[in-house]
Design an enzyme around this catalytic site. Structure first.
Site, mmCIF file in Angstrom:
data_model
loop_
_atom_site.group_PDB
_atom_site.id
_atom_site.type_symbol
_atom_site.label_atom_id
_atom_site.label_comp_id
_atom_site.label_asym_id
_atom_site.label_seq_id
_atom_site.Cartn_x
_atom_site.Cartn_y
_atom_site.Cartn_z
ATOM 1 N N LYS A 129 0.830 -1.210 0.000
ATOM 2 C CA LYS A 129 0.000 0.000 0.000
ATOM 3 C C LYS A 129 0.865 1.262 0.000
ATOM 4 C CE LYS A 129 -4.089 -2.134 1.969
ATOM 5 N NZ LYS A 129 -3.627 -3.529 1.789
ATOM 6 N N LYS A 150 -8.113 2.174 5.520
ATOM 7 C CA LYS A 150 -7.692 0.775 5.509
ATOM 8 C C LYS A 150 -6.379 0.600 6.255
ATOM 9 C CE LYS A 150 -5.984 1.398 0.743
ATOM 10 N NZ LYS A 150 -6.150 0.959 -0.659
ATOM 11 N N ARG A 172 -6.843 -5.388 -11.700
ATOM 12 C CA ARG A 172 -5.501 -5.928 -11.489
ATOM 13 C C ARG A 172 -4.762 -5.892 -12.831
ATOM 14 N NH1 ARG A 172 -3.088 -9.290 -8.006
ATOM 15 N NH2 ARG A 172 -3.767 -7.670 -6.558
ATOM 16 N N ARG A 189 -12.021 -6.573 -10.803
ATOM 17 C CA ARG A 189 -12.743 -7.225 -9.712
ATOM 18 C C ARG A 189 -13.903 -6.321 -9.325
ATOM 19 N NH1 ARG A 189 -7.542 -8.064 -7.397
ATOM 20 N NH2 ARG A 189 -7.377 -5.825 -7.613
ATOM 21 N N ARG A 215 -16.048 -3.290 -1.690
ATOM 22 C CA ARG A 215 -14.777 -3.922 -2.035
ATOM 23 C C ARG A 215 -14.937 -4.816 -3.259
ATOM 24 N NH1 ARG A 215 -13.816 -6.969 3.452
ATOM 25 N NH2 ARG A 215 -15.996 -7.462 2.942
ATOM 26 N N ASP A 239 -2.890 -2.397 -8.797
ATOM 27 C CA ASP A 239 -4.332 -2.249 -8.623
ATOM 28 C C ASP A 239 -4.726 -0.842 -9.026
ATOM 29 O OD1 ASP A 239 -4.488 -4.826 -7.752
ATOM 30 O OD2 ASP A 239 -4.761 -4.341 -5.637
ATOM 31 N N GLU A 274 -2.670 0.253 -5.291
ATOM 32 C CA GLU A 274 -1.711 -0.631 -4.636
ATOM 33 C C GLU A 274 -0.696 -1.135 -5.653
ATOM 34 O OE1 GLU A 274 -3.049 -3.818 -2.152
ATOM 35 O OE2 GLU A 274 -4.673 -2.644 -1.257
ATOM 36 N N ASN A 319 1.266 -4.582 -5.823
ATOM 37 C CA ASN A 319 1.385 -5.897 -5.202
ATOM 38 C C ASN A 319 2.636 -6.602 -5.697
ATOM 39 O OD1 ASN A 319 -1.444 -6.417 -3.781
ATOM 40 N ND2 ASN A 319 -1.805 -5.313 -5.682
#
Length: 317
Positions: free
Chosen positions: A125, A160, A210, A225, A233, A273, A281, A283
């Site tokens: 993050k 978050k 993603r 997503r 979410r 993301d 984000e 990842n």
């Protein structure tokens, strides 16, 4: 090549969607030998090399059993042509220690992907803060008053934890500020824990995308997503629906800007993301979505990854 996958227990794999499984399958298809171990089987004795108790695998092509274990032995990591760190989050103390053992193995001659130091240097993050041109207004703090000022400035926000995964611990607070104090206290542990606050991006209804970057280059399709029902979410673990789609011009701009930078730091595989036009984000621990994108579009993501891995290993100095 002899390829060692450092991963979660093989018995826990959901092979119909597991990205590490798809990597193993493509590696074996090309004639590479596949080995696996869990981080708990890494060891380092003073005066010696980093070893792991590894399982040599033969994939069966069946659902059950999906692999046959040919051999179990303790081997130095430097004996493998490539070591893939694919342990899922959380990035806890044991994950941290594993990266140090893997880094020592690098000093002994092992080739580790993603590079252990890069895993530590890119918390998923926080890493977005290096690229503010792509990020929605964001605050990292443990101070409740700063959170309140951020909410006053932006009205609709997401809060978050920095160490969350799979959508865990994500809250939305709208302009009315309902439960802002309680949510902040929960996430910041009464001022002891750092958290992240971001302006809400309404394009989440179209999906949390993603975007995979392999060897510095973007996969041409993302997996959006999409949140279901009243859920905010989009994470698949939180019930989101995965829909593959071509990269937008903005997705490609983000990926092509970050890709070479991150690849140069030893990050062979990255999952960006993106919500709307905003990077949320980066990842790096064990990015997923290979199988979903491949099945829905026909673009062979595992093949692109093994191509990049072979290139990285065979062009090594």
């Amino acid at each position: 090549m002899n390829i060692l996958f450092v991963a979660d227990p093989l018995e826990s794999f959901k092979i119909y969607k597991d990205t590490t499984f798809s990597m193993m399958r493509e590696a074996q298809r090309r004639g590479h030998a596949v080995f696996a171990c869990e981080p708990r089987f890494l060891s380092w004795r003073s005066g010696g090399e980093v070893h792991a108790r590894v399982r040599e695998l033969q994939l069966t092509g069946q659902v059950e059993p999906w692999f046959i274990q040919n051999d179990v032995a303790s081997r130095p990591l430097r004996e493998f042509d490539a070591v893939l760190m694919r342990k899922d989050p959380p990035f806890d103390s044991e994950y941290f220690y594993a990266t140090h053992l893997l880094e020592q193995a690098e000093r002994e001659g092992a080739r580790v992907f993603n590079k252990p130091a890069a895993l530590r240097d890119h918390p998923e993050k926080l890493a977005v803060m290096e690229f503010p041109q792509f990020v929605s207004p964001t605050l990292v703090t443990r101070d409740e008053q700063e959170v309140r000022r951020f909410h006053e400035a932006h009205g609709d926000i997401i809060l978050k934890p920095l160490d969350g995964m799979g959508g865990m611990g994500i809250f939305r607070v709208r302009a009315d500020g309902l439960n802002l104090g309680s949510i902040t206290e929960t996430l910041n542990g009464g001022g002891t824990t750092t958290m992240m606050v971001q302006r809400f991006v309404p394009e989440i209804v179209q999906g949390d995308k993603r975007v995979l970057v392999i060897g510095g280059k973007p996969v041409p399709f993302s997996l959006a997503r999409i949140p279901q029902g009243s859920e905010v979410r989009g994470n698949l673990a939180a019930g989101g629906k995965g829909v593959a789609q071509p990269l937008t011009a903005r997705d490609r701009e983000i990926a092509q800007t970050l890709g070479p930078v991150l690849a140069a730091r030893g990050l062979l595989l990255v999952g960006l993301d993106v919500i709307g036009d905003c990077l949320t984000e980066i990842n790096v621990t064990s990015p997923t979505c290979f199988q979903e994108i491949t099945e829905q579009t026909g673009f062979d993501v595992p093949a692109m990854f093994i191509d990049a891995l072979e290139a990285a290993v065979f062009t090594a100095p």
